[in-house]
Design an enzyme around this catalytic site. Structure first.
Site, PDB file in Angstrom:
ATOM      1  N   TYR A  80     -60.772  21.621  78.682  1.00  0.00           N
ATOM      2  CA  TYR A  80     -60.970  22.073  77.300  1.00  0.00           C
ATOM      3  C   TYR A  80     -62.233  22.929  77.178  1.00  0.00           C
ATOM      4  O   TYR A  80     -62.198  24.050  76.663  1.00  0.00           O
ATOM      5  CB  TYR A  80     -61.034  20.851  76.370  1.00  0.00           C
ATOM      6  CG  TYR A  80     -61.220  21.204  74.915  1.00  0.00           C
ATOM      7  CD1 TYR A  80     -60.131  21.604  74.141  1.00  0.00           C
ATOM      8  CD2 TYR A  80     -62.472  21.152  74.313  1.00  0.00           C
ATOM      9  CE1 TYR A  80     -60.299  21.942  72.803  1.00  0.00           C
ATOM     10  CE2 TYR A  80     -62.645  21.481  72.981  1.00  0.00           C
ATOM     11  CZ  TYR A  80     -61.556  21.871  72.232  1.00  0.00           C
ATOM     12  OH  TYR A  80     -61.716  22.216  70.910  1.00  0.00           O
ATOM     13  N   LYS A  85     -62.593  27.056  76.613  1.00  0.00           N
ATOM     14  CA  LYS A  85     -63.358  27.573  75.465  1.00  0.00           C
ATOM     15  C   LYS A  85     -64.476  28.509  75.950  1.00  0.00           C
ATOM     16  O   LYS A  85     -64.737  29.547  75.337  1.00  0.00           O
ATOM     17  CB  LYS A  85     -63.958  26.418  74.651  1.00  0.00           C
ATOM     18  CG  LYS A  85     -62.910  25.559  73.945  1.00  0.00           C
ATOM     19  CD  LYS A  85     -62.127  26.355  72.951  1.00  0.00           C
ATOM     20  CE  LYS A  85     -61.107  25.530  72.206  1.00  0.00           C
ATOM     21  NZ  LYS A  85     -60.209  26.334  71.378  1.00  0.00           N
TER      22      LYS A  85
HETATM   23  P1  NDP Z   1     -55.104  23.364  64.064  1.00  0.00           P
HETATM   24  O1  NDP Z   1     -54.536  22.645  65.234  1.00  0.00           O
HETATM   25  O2  NDP Z   1     -55.126  22.677  62.769  1.00  0.00           O
HETATM   26  O3  NDP Z   1     -54.345  24.773  63.872  1.00  0.00           O
HETATM   27  C1  NDP Z   1     -54.126  25.596  64.961  1.00  0.00           C
HETATM   28  C2  NDP Z   1     -53.564  26.933  64.554  1.00  0.00           C
HETATM   29  O4  NDP Z   1     -53.118  27.595  65.767  1.00  0.00           O
HETATM   30  C3  NDP Z   1     -52.348  26.833  63.632  1.00  0.00           C
HETATM   31  O5  NDP Z   1     -52.349  27.938  62.758  1.00  0.00           O
HETATM   32  C4  NDP Z   1     -51.187  26.941  64.610  1.00  0.00           C
HETATM   33  O6  NDP Z   1     -50.013  27.505  64.069  1.00  0.00           O
HETATM   34  C5  NDP Z   1     -51.744  27.900  65.647  1.00  0.00           C
HETATM   35  N1  NDP Z   1     -51.031  27.690  66.915  1.00  0.00           N
HETATM   36  C6  NDP Z   1     -50.995  26.565  67.654  1.00  0.00           C
HETATM   37  N2  NDP Z   1     -50.184  26.731  68.720  1.00  0.00           N
HETATM   38  C7  NDP Z   1     -49.701  27.993  68.627  1.00  0.00           C
HETATM   39  C8  NDP Z   1     -48.810  28.753  69.421  1.00  0.00           C
HETATM   40  N3  NDP Z   1     -48.239  28.261  70.521  1.00  0.00           N
HETATM   41  N4  NDP Z   1     -48.525  30.002  69.033  1.00  0.00           N
HETATM   42  C9  NDP Z   1     -49.089  30.523  67.922  1.00  0.00           C
HETATM   43  N5  NDP Z   1     -49.934  29.854  67.117  1.00  0.00           N
HETATM   44  C10 NDP Z   1     -50.248  28.602  67.474  1.00  0.00           C
HETATM   45  O7  NDP Z   1     -56.561  23.903  64.451  1.00  0.00           O
HETATM   46  P2  NDP Z   1     -57.981  23.290  64.032  1.00  0.00           P
HETATM   47  O8  NDP Z   1     -58.381  23.864  62.736  1.00  0.00           O
HETATM   48  O9  NDP Z   1     -57.989  21.831  64.244  1.00  0.00           O
HETATM   49  O10 NDP Z   1     -58.911  23.917  65.191  1.00  0.00           O
HETATM   50  C11 NDP Z   1     -59.177  25.292  65.227  1.00  0.00           C
HETATM   51  C12 NDP Z   1     -59.922  25.614  66.517  1.00  0.00           C
HETATM   52  O11 NDP Z   1     -61.113  24.829  66.603  1.00  0.00           O
HETATM   53  C13 NDP Z   1     -59.125  25.315  67.783  1.00  0.00           C
HETATM   54  O12 NDP Z   1     -59.328  26.359  68.702  1.00  0.00           O
HETATM   55  C14 NDP Z   1     -59.759  24.025  68.304  1.00  0.00           C
HETATM   56  O13 NDP Z   1     -59.674  23.919  69.715  1.00  0.00           O
HETATM   57  C15 NDP Z   1     -61.206  24.221  67.876  1.00  0.00           C
HETATM   58  N6  NDP Z   1     -61.987  22.986  67.724  1.00  0.00           N
HETATM   59  C16 NDP Z   1     -61.406  21.829  67.287  1.00  0.00           C
HETATM   60  C17 NDP Z   1     -62.164  20.673  67.145  1.00  0.00           C
HETATM   61  C18 NDP Z   1     -61.558  19.400  66.614  1.00  0.00           C
HETATM   62  O14 NDP Z   1     -62.292  18.420  66.402  1.00  0.00           O
HETATM   63  N7  NDP Z   1     -60.254  19.346  66.372  1.00  0.00           N
HETATM   64  C19 NDP Z   1     -63.599  20.666  67.490  1.00  0.00           C
HETATM   65  C20 NDP Z   1     -64.109  21.954  67.871  1.00  0.00           C
HETATM   66  C21 NDP Z   1     -63.321  23.063  67.996  1.00  0.00           C
HETATM   67  P3  NDP Z   1     -48.756  26.592  63.605  1.00  0.00           P
HETATM   68  O15 NDP Z   1     -49.127  26.068  62.255  1.00  0.00           O
HETATM   69  O16 NDP Z   1     -47.629  27.550  63.596  1.00  0.00           O
HETATM   70  O17 NDP Z   1     -48.629  25.492  64.627  1.00  0.00           O
END
Ligand code: NDP
Length: 231
Positions: free
Chosen positions: A132, A136
């Site tokens: 992960y 990143k």
């Molecule tokens: P979410 O998982 O809530 O949303 C992810 C987004 O990416 C959605 O719009 C989703 O679209 C899209 N997506 C996922 N898979 C695909 C795919 N195969 N093709 C196209 N689009 C895709 O994201 P978060 O808000 O939780 O996180 C945002 C970022 O922050 C991520 O990169 C995550 O790694 C990072 N992050 C997260 C943390 C955490 O605690 N969760 C901590 C720090 C960083 P759809 O709705 O169509 O699935």
């Protein structure tokens, strides 16, 4: 730099996600751009009547090069895209969180985008032994190398949000860190609304840096400081 309450255009990747939804709300409330394009893999319901023209481009991320039009003519690009290893497998995670993001950044730059705002993660490090954090770190380097006039990388800690989808590990972590946030509010977690406000704040504030990295504490500070622009 986006003008408060001004014109200009931006796109958002990942707008259907937890942070992306919060960002879209913030863009409608603050109105730093008159046009917002949501670029995603499926149709989603869009905010209406907020004084911002919100458009949608549905794209096939496996053929992103065929969707260059969606990335053309934007001043700023926001990226909140991402999946998890449990949902997509290790290869799928790398494909989405690194390859899709890097390809989108290339297309955005070619389409005239000057400022790319990337949501990465606390601990991102291209030399990490953890997939992960390594991915990143790798995507940060790839986006930096695209050569935007300005690139802002946010490294939030655990995101605090009310998610429709149930992620057991995240649920437990959020409960523990949500409690811990009372004592160490900026150390281990951050609400998605704060991340969203920081993303909007960074585009309306000038910066002397070509590449800025905002760690969790800086995200808290910037997310708190943003004035109401669109009122
Ligand atoms: P979410 O998982 O809530 O949303 C992810 C987004 O990416 C959605 O719009 C989703 O679209 C899209 N997506 C996922 N898979 C695909 C795919 N195969 N093709 C196209 N689009 C895709 O994201 P978060 O808000 O939780 O996180 C945002 C970022 O922050 C991520 O990169 C995550 O790694 C990072 N992050 C997260 C943390 C955490 O605690 N969760 C901590 C720090 C960083 P759809 O709705 O169509 O699935």
């Amino acid at each position: 730099m986006a003008a408060p309450g001004g014109g200009g255009s931006c796109f958002v990747l990942g707008a259907s996600g937890a942070t992306g939804q919060a960002l879209l709300k913030e863009l409608c409330a603050q109105r730093p751009f008159s046009r917002v394009t949501v670029i995603g893999r499926r149709q989603m319901s869009l905010p209406e009547g907020c004084g911002v023209a919100v458009e949608q481009a549905v794209v096939d991320f496996e053929r992103l090069g065929e969707h260059a039009d969606a990335f053309r003519g934007h001043d700023v690009g926001f990226c909140c895209l991402g999946t998890t290893r449990s949902k997509a497998g290790a290869d799928g995670f790398v494909r989405v969180d690194r390859d899709y993001v890097a390809q989108a950044a290339e297309l955005a730059r070619a389409g005239g985008c000057k400022h790319f705002v990337l949501q990465s993660s606390q601990g991102a490090n291209e030399r990490s032994n953890f997939l992960y954090l390594r991915v990143k770190g790798e995507v940060e380097k790839l986006v930096e190398a695209v050569g935007f006039d300005r690139c802002t990388i946010l490294r939030p800690a655990v995101l605090l949000c009310a998610r429709q989808e149930f992620r057991p590990a995240e649920w437990i972590t959020q409960r523990v860190l949500g409690f811990g946030a009372r004592f160490f509010p900026t150390a281990y977690s951050v609400p998605v609304e704060t991340v969203a406000r920081a993303m909007v704040a960074c585009v309306v504030q000038p910066s002397g840096e070509k590449v800025e990295v905002l760690e969790n504490k800086a995200i808290h500070q910037l997310g708190k400081a943003v004035p109401q622009l669109g009122t």
